[in-house]
Write a protein that holds these residues in place. Structure first.
Motif, PDB file in Angstrom:
ATOM      1  N   UNK A 162       0.855  -1.182   0.000  1.00 36.98           N
ATOM      2  CA  UNK A 162       0.000   0.000   0.000  1.00 36.98           C
ATOM      3  C   UNK A 162       0.890   1.231   0.000  1.00 36.98           C
ATOM      4  N   UNK A 163       0.487   2.253  -0.743  1.00 41.77           N
ATOM      5  CA  UNK A 163       1.274   3.468  -0.837  1.00 41.77           C
ATOM      6  C   UNK A 163       0.398   4.676  -0.560  1.00 41.77           C
ATOM      7  N   UNK A 164       0.936   5.615   0.168  1.00 45.11           N
ATOM      8  CA  UNK A 164       0.186   6.810   0.585  1.00 45.11           C
ATOM      9  C   UNK A 164       0.236   7.862  -0.510  1.00 45.11           C
ATOM     10  N   UNK A 165      -0.947   8.279  -0.956  1.00 48.47           N
ATOM     11  CA  UNK A 165      -1.054   9.310  -1.993  1.00 48.47           C
ATOM     12  C   UNK A 165      -2.111  10.325  -1.568  1.00 48.47           C
ATOM     13  N   UNK A 166      -1.696  11.574  -1.404  1.00 49.91           N
ATOM     14  CA  UNK A 166      -2.628  12.672  -1.089  1.00 49.91           C
ATOM     15  C   UNK A 166      -3.505  12.337   0.120  1.00 49.91           C
ATOM     16  N   UNK A 167      -2.903  11.748   1.147  1.00 52.61           N
ATOM     17  CA  UNK A 167      -3.623  11.477   2.373  1.00 52.61           C
ATOM     18  C   UNK A 167      -4.456  10.214   2.378  1.00 52.61           C
ATOM     19  N   UNK A 168      -4.377   9.417   1.305  1.00 50.25           N
ATOM     20  CA  UNK A 168      -5.145   8.168   1.215  1.00 50.25           C
ATOM     21  C   UNK A 168      -4.203   6.999   0.920  1.00 50.25           C
ATOM     22  N   UNK A 169      -4.647   5.812   1.311  1.00 50.16           N
ATOM     23  CA  UNK A 169      -3.885   4.602   0.996  1.00 50.16           C
ATOM     24  C   UNK A 169      -4.381   4.013  -0.322  1.00 50.16           C
ATOM     25  N   UNK A 170      -3.464   3.813  -1.257  1.00 53.45           N
ATOM     26  CA  UNK A 170      -3.738   3.101  -2.498  1.00 53.45           C
ATOM     27  C   UNK A 170      -3.023   1.763  -2.456  1.00 53.45           C
ATOM     28  N   UNK A 171      -3.553   0.797  -3.187  1.00 51.72           N
ATOM     29  CA  UNK A 171      -2.902  -0.508  -3.240  1.00 51.72           C
ATOM     30  C   UNK A 171      -2.200  -0.681  -4.573  1.00 51.72           C
ATOM     31  N   UNK A 172      -1.069  -1.388  -4.518  1.00 52.35           N
ATOM     32  CA  UNK A 172      -0.285  -1.627  -5.736  1.00 52.35           C
ATOM     33  C   UNK A 172      -0.733  -2.923  -6.413  1.00 52.35           C
ATOM     34  N   UNK A 173      -0.941  -2.813  -7.709  1.00 46.98           N
ATOM     35  CA  UNK A 173      -1.263  -3.947  -8.573  1.00 46.98           C
ATOM     36  C   UNK A 173      -0.161  -4.058  -9.628  1.00 46.98           C
ATOM     37  N   UNK A 174      -0.071  -5.222 -10.239  1.00 45.07           N
ATOM     38  CA  UNK A 174       0.936  -5.458 -11.278  1.00 45.07           C
ATOM     39  C   UNK A 174       0.240  -5.581 -12.616  1.00 45.07           C
ATOM     40  N   UNK A 175       0.756  -4.838 -13.586  1.00 51.71           N
ATOM     41  CA  UNK A 175       0.220  -4.930 -14.952  1.00 51.71           C
ATOM     42  C   UNK A 175       1.352  -4.707 -15.940  1.00 51.71           C
ATOM     43  N   UNK A 176       1.536  -5.682 -16.838  1.00 41.47           N
ATOM     44  CA  UNK A 176       2.535  -5.571 -17.906  1.00 41.47           C
ATOM     45  C   UNK A 176       3.908  -5.213 -17.354  1.00 41.47           C
ATOM     46  N   UNK A 177       4.277  -5.847 -16.240  1.00 41.01           N
ATOM     47  CA  UNK A 177       5.615  -5.665 -15.698  1.00 41.01           C
ATOM     48  C   UNK A 177       5.835  -4.373 -14.941  1.00 41.01           C
ATOM     49  N   UNK A 178       4.773  -3.699 -14.542  1.00 40.03           N
ATOM     50  CA  UNK A 178       4.913  -2.434 -13.822  1.00 40.03           C
ATOM     51  C   UNK A 178       3.811  -2.320 -12.777  1.00 40.03           C
TER      52      UNK A 178
END
Length: 349
Positions: A162-178
Motif C-alpha cells: 500500500x502506498x500513501x497518496x494525497x492522504x489516502x492509501x492506495x494498493x499496488x497492482x501489477x500490470x505488464x511488468x509495472x
C-alpha cells in the motif's frame, strides 16, 4: 482472470493482462518458479544457509533435540520443515541427531510442507524413507506435539503493498511488468499518520501461517523456529526484491523467471502468535543465535576433518553470522507452548 482494481476496467488498461494484486502475482510467480527453475546452489539462483555448510543443519537438529527434552521427550514427535528446498537442512539435522541423540531421532516422524512436485522428488531422493509424508500446507499435518523449522520460508510468502497518496492509501497492482495503483479494497488496518509516498507492506499469508502454528503449539505442544531476513520492528518501506543467477532481477518480470521475496515483519508475526496463545522468544539477530548454538565450533571441527573444504566451512560460518553479511539482517524467532523454558540461543545476554 485476476481481479482488477476498483474503478478500473479493461478499457482503462493498456493492452495486456488486467491488473493483478501484488500478492496474487507473487503467489502465481512463486508456483511457476519452483515448478521449473533450479533455484538452489551454485548452478541455481541463490544459496541458502544449509547449502553453505552442513554445520547449519546440524546445529538446528541439536537445537530440536534440546527442545524435545524440554518438552518431556514425547514419542512420537513430529519434526516438520516448511519449504525444505532440496532436503539439505533436514538431512544434516537427522544425521546429527542419529549420531548425538539417537533416542530423539527414534522418536521423530518427519513431515515436509512442500507444494512443488519437482522439489518433492529431490527431497525424496535425498531423504528417502525418513519422510513420513508431504503436505501442501500445515492444515493436513497429523495431530500431536511438533517441532517446526522454517528457514527462509516466510520471506517467499506473498505480500500486499500500500502506498500513501494525497492522504489516502492506495494498493499496488501489477500490470505488464509495472506497478499500477488503485484505491485499497478490503485492506487490513494501516498505520496512521503516514507521510505521502510512504509504502506499507502487509504479509497476510505469513500472519495466517504464524497464527495457525501458534494455536496448534499452544494446544498440542512444541515449538516453531523461523530464520529469515527483515527488521525486528515494523515500519514503512518497499522491500520487494528478486534474484536470478545470483544477481538482482526485476521482481515484476515474467512470472516464474526469478525468486521473489520481501522482508519479514517479525513484530507483526510475534503479535499474531501471542494472540493465538503461544509464547514468543526473539526475534534476535541470526549471528547471535547461531553463535550461541556453537556454529563456529562445529565449523572448526569440520575444517579439521575436511582440510580441502576448511576454507569453505569457515567462510560459511562467517557469512552466516557476521553483521555485515547475514548475521544482523537475518533474525531468529521462536514460537512455543507456554510451558517451555527459554530455548537454546534465545537466552538473555
Amino acid at each position: 482472470m485476476p481481479d482488477a482494481p476498483a474503478g478500473m476496467t479493461p478499457d482503462d488498461a493498456p493492452a495486456g493482462a488486467m491488473p493483478e494484486r501484488l500478492d496474487r502475482f507473487m503467489a502465481r510467480a512463486a508456483a511457476a518458479y519452483y515448478a521449473r527453475r533450479q533455484a538452489f546452489g551454485a548452478s541455481g539462483d541463490f544459496i541458502t544457509a544449509p547449502e553453505m555448510t552442513q554445520a547449519f543443519g546440524e546445529c538446528l537438529g541439536l537445537w530440536a533435540a534440546i527442545a524435545w527434552q524440554a518438552m518431556g521427550k514425547p514419542d512420537p514427535l513430529l519434526l516438520v520443515e516448511l519449504g525444505p528446498g532440496r532436503g539439505t537442512l533436514m538431512a544434516d539435522a537427522l544425521r546429527s541427531l542419529a549420531e548425538m541423540v539417537p533416542e530423539c531421532r527414534a522418536a521423530l516422524r518427519v513431515h515436509l510442507v512442500e507444494t512443488s512436485p519437482r522439489l518433492r522428488a529431490l527431497q525424496a531422493e535425498r531423504l528417502g524413507p525418513a519422510v513420513a509424508a508431504w503436505h501442501d500446507d500445515i492444515t493436513t499435518l497429523p495431530p500431536g506435539p511438533a517441532i517446526v523449522i522454517g528457514n527462509e520460508f516466510l520471506d517467499a510468502l506473498p505480500i500486499r503493498q500500500f502506498i500513501r497518496r494525497d492522504g489516502n492509501w492506495l494498493e499496488r497492482f501489477v500490470q505488464a511488468g509495472a506497478f499500477v495503483e488503485a484505491p485499497a479494497i478490503d485492506a487490513p488496518p494501516l498505520p496512521e499518520p503516514a507521510e505521502d509516498g510512504a509504502t506499507q507492506e502487509v504479509n497476510e499469508a505469513a500472519r495466517a501461517v504464524t497464527a495457525a502454528l501458534a494455536a496448534r503449539l499452544a494446544s498440542q505442544g512444541g515449538a516453531a523456529l523461523f530464520l529469515d531476513y527483515g527488521p525486528a520492528e515494523s515500519g514503512f518501506g518497499d522491500s520487494l526484491q528478486a534474484m536470478a543467477a545470483h544477481g538482482v532481477a526485476d521482481p515484476l518480470g515474467p512470472a516464474g523467471t526469478a525468486d521473489i521475496t520481501a522482508h519479514v515483519d517479525f513484530a507483526a508475526l510475534a503479535t499474531a502468535a501471542r494472540a493465538a496463545g503461544a509464547t514468543v522468544q526473539g526475534p534476535l539477530p541470526q549471528g547471535v543465535f547461531l553463535g550461541r548454538l556453537g556454529l563456529f565450533s562445529r565449523a572448526a571441527i569440520l575444517a579439521r576433518l575436511d582440510p580441502r573444504g576448511a576454507t569453505r566451512h569457515l567462510a560459511a560460518a562467517q557469512r552466516l553470522t557476521a553483521p555485515e553479511h547475514m548475521g544482523r539482517l537475518f533474525k531468529a524467532l521462536c514460537l512455543c507452548h507456554p510451558s517451555l523454558p527459554t530455548l537454546p540461543g534465545f537466552e538473555e545476554s
